[in-house]
Design an enzyme around this catalytic site. Sequence first.
Site, short mmCIF file in Angstrom:
data_model
loop_
_atom_site.label_atom_id
_atom_site.label_comp_id
_atom_site.label_asym_id
_atom_site.label_seq_id
_atom_site.Cartn_x
_atom_site.Cartn_y
_atom_site.Cartn_z
N GLU A 1 -7.33 2.21 -2.88
CA GLU A 1 -5.88 2.18 -3.06
C GLU A 1 -5.38 0.78 -3.41
O GLU A 1 -4.27 0.62 -3.92
CB GLU A 1 -5.20 2.68 -1.79
CG GLU A 1 -3.72 2.97 -1.94
CD GLU A 1 -3.18 3.79 -0.79
OE1 GLU A 1 -2.06 3.49 -0.34
OE2 GLU A 1 -3.86 4.73 -0.35
N ARG B 1 -0.58 9.29 0.10
CA ARG B 1 -1.78 9.84 -0.52
C ARG B 1 -1.68 11.34 -0.79
O ARG B 1 -2.21 11.82 -1.79
CB ARG B 1 -2.99 9.54 0.37
CG ARG B 1 -3.39 8.08 0.33
CD ARG B 1 -4.56 7.80 1.23
NE ARG B 1 -4.99 6.40 1.09
CZ ARG B 1 -5.94 5.86 1.81
NH1 ARG B 1 -6.56 6.55 2.74
NH2 ARG B 1 -6.28 4.58 1.61
N ARG C 1 -2.67 10.32 6.68
CA ARG C 1 -2.86 8.94 7.10
C ARG C 1 -2.44 7.98 6.00
O ARG C 1 -2.75 8.17 4.83
CB ARG C 1 -4.34 8.69 7.44
CG ARG C 1 -4.62 7.24 7.82
CD ARG C 1 -6.06 7.03 8.18
NE ARG C 1 -6.99 7.25 7.09
CZ ARG C 1 -7.23 6.38 6.10
NH1 ARG C 1 -6.57 5.22 6.06
NH2 ARG C 1 -8.11 6.65 5.15
N GLN D 1 -7.54 14.85 4.54
CA GLN D 1 -6.94 14.04 3.46
C GLN D 1 -7.90 13.92 2.29
O GLN D 1 -9.08 13.60 2.46
CB GLN D 1 -6.61 12.64 3.98
CG GLN D 1 -5.93 11.75 2.95
CD GLN D 1 -5.56 10.41 3.53
OE1 GLN D 1 -6.40 9.53 3.68
NE2 GLN D 1 -4.30 10.25 3.89
N HIS E 1 -8.41 11.68 -0.85
CA HIS E 1 -7.97 10.42 -1.46
C HIS E 1 -7.66 10.71 -2.92
O HIS E 1 -8.42 11.40 -3.60
CB HIS E 1 -9.07 9.36 -1.36
CG HIS E 1 -8.59 7.98 -1.58
ND1 HIS E 1 -8.22 7.53 -2.84
CD2 HIS E 1 -8.38 6.93 -0.74
CE1 HIS E 1 -7.83 6.27 -2.74
NE2 HIS E 1 -7.92 5.89 -1.48
N HIS F 1 -11.76 12.72 1.88
CA HIS F 1 -11.77 11.35 2.36
C HIS F 1 -11.69 11.21 3.88
O HIS F 1 -12.55 10.61 4.48
CB HIS F 1 -10.61 10.61 1.71
CG HIS F 1 -10.57 9.14 1.99
ND1 HIS F 1 -11.64 8.30 1.72
CD2 HIS F 1 -9.59 8.35 2.51
CE1 HIS F 1 -11.31 7.05 2.06
NE2 HIS F 1 -10.09 7.06 2.56
N LEU G 1 -15.27 6.26 -3.92
CA LEU G 1 -13.90 5.78 -3.73
C LEU G 1 -13.49 4.74 -4.76
O LEU G 1 -14.23 3.81 -5.06
CB LEU G 1 -13.77 5.17 -2.33
CG LEU G 1 -12.41 4.56 -1.97
CD1 LEU G 1 -11.35 5.62 -1.87
CD2 LEU G 1 -12.51 3.79 -0.65
N PHE H 1 0.85 -1.18 0.00
CA PHE H 1 0.00 0.00 0.00
C PHE H 1 0.89 1.24 0.00
O PHE H 1 2.07 1.17 0.35
CB PHE H 1 -0.91 -0.01 1.24
CG PHE H 1 -2.37 -0.18 0.92
CD1 PHE H 1 -2.81 -1.10 -0.01
CD2 PHE H 1 -3.33 0.59 1.57
CE1 PHE H 1 -4.15 -1.27 -0.30
CE2 PHE H 1 -4.67 0.43 1.30
CZ PHE H 1 -5.09 -0.49 0.37
#
Length: 556
Positions: free
Chosen positions: A253, A284, A382, A234, A236, A348, A250, A119
């Site tokens: 990821e 991100r 994050r 954040q 995304h 997000h 969404l 990730f």
Amino acid sequence: MEHLECDVLVIGGGGAAARAAIEAAKKGLNVVIVSKGAMGRSGCTVMAEGGYNAVLRTTDPDDSFDAHFRDTVEGGAYLNDQDMVEILVREAPKRLLDLENFGAVFDRNEDGTLAQRPFGGQSKPRTCYAGDRTGHEIMMALLDEVRRLDGITVLERTMGYGLIRDHDGKVVGAVCVDLQTEDAIVITAYATVLATGGAGQLYPVTTNPVHKTGDGYAMALRAGCPLIDMEMVQFHPTGMVYPDSVRGVLVTEAVRGEGGRLYNARGERFMKRYDPERMELATRDVVARAIYKEIKEGRGTEHGGVYLDVTHLPDEVIEGRLETTFKQFLRVGVDIRNEPMEVAPTAHHFMGGIPIGTDGKTPIPGLFACGEVTGGIHGANRLGGNALADTQVFGCRAGRAAAELALKLRRRGRRIQVRETDAPAVESEIWSTIGQEDTILVREKLRKTMWEHVGLERSEKGLKTAIKILNELKETVESGLDDEYGLRPVLEVRNMVEVAIAVARSALYRTESRGAHYRSDYPERDDERWLCHTVYKPDGSLTTRPVKITRLDPRR
């Protein structure tokens, strides 16, 4: 007003709320969960697709707690409270085992060990997953456990609005609203846990469900609790852009984790310009700003996005590990096996929120918090996969600490006594919001203002413009909003205005760029003078407090 009593009150309908309630119920206590929507379906946990970070070493034997700790702190631009990060990385595997015991089924390797995928922002593949529907799998297992345990009552379609206190100033429950009858309900408890999630609905393009209007932040402020790092929102990198009916939905990821590639309209794999080493698996904030810049400089698609391409992957990978993504695009006529997706940044996750200690205690006695409504764990950005772990690690801790307080007070024979003026004052405030101003127009003006001036790129001029508009909207709200569509939108808009002002003012206060907070007038990143939390107080003033640094200090 109807009056209910319990030992522990949990306000929220997602993974953190469920985990807190489970832990409290295991102590033999009477727990009430208040969920604004259907329990398990109104939070973001069920929508999280990518995975859950835990150091298991099933894919890479060289992974370690130290590596996860470092990735999290560096990804958070050193704004994380490192004592909280230490707990997150060390207890995440234990809470994952709990989920398996509750019935969650994660993907496995051929040897039977849990599968782990890479990730963004992580040095090792440590993200456990159930295809690309991990959050759904986790939430269903939590709901099964909630139903199995004795002592948990779930009040669905009920909105927490105002916290209430006893004569010593300790929180002893909340005034809630039954959204079907619009009646107020007083719920008293020895301990109260806020697990209401974030406030993505402040923005017109968001991955968040309609329930995420910042209710927990607003409740905390009204109770006299400060908020930290509210500027850290954040975006995304990858949300759907076309058609308009799915804009902001969404695109996990996991797509990039499985090898998805980003291209602009010219066919350039543009991440080479922004992070040539990590490419699409950069953090991100880096990927979102890169996409934003490509679109802004005219290299975006006709629908205002960029391309995310997985056509080079085998069909069985797309149909198996990316099943949800495959189906969600197929529903709008795009077969991602043969053509690229169009994506763009979408609001997000809130990294800031209610400050808590390692056991979920807030600065207000009797009040605990966990999950996205809290601040300090994820810093300025994050990492994907850390949120689901956060809900379980700190949901468990907050539930346990709340139960311990409730048990202690019960053993002492202490009765819950609400300050006489509290509940009537909250109920009066609820109905004082009703008036003539158009609720929907106020909400849409707020969201437009946040997107234009408090979004991915910010500046002093834009933030001051936003604050001026938001203060005017606050005056409009205080004069009363129409309840043509019911009481719920009225209360939500009131909360949204309060939280939006906190975000905008905190963003203006932090005169640097760090993590998800990018100031075009202060483009230099990570100014050492700003290695501190911003603290937004209930009276609207701002100050700072030190970040808790235990091991990694960027100044050394």
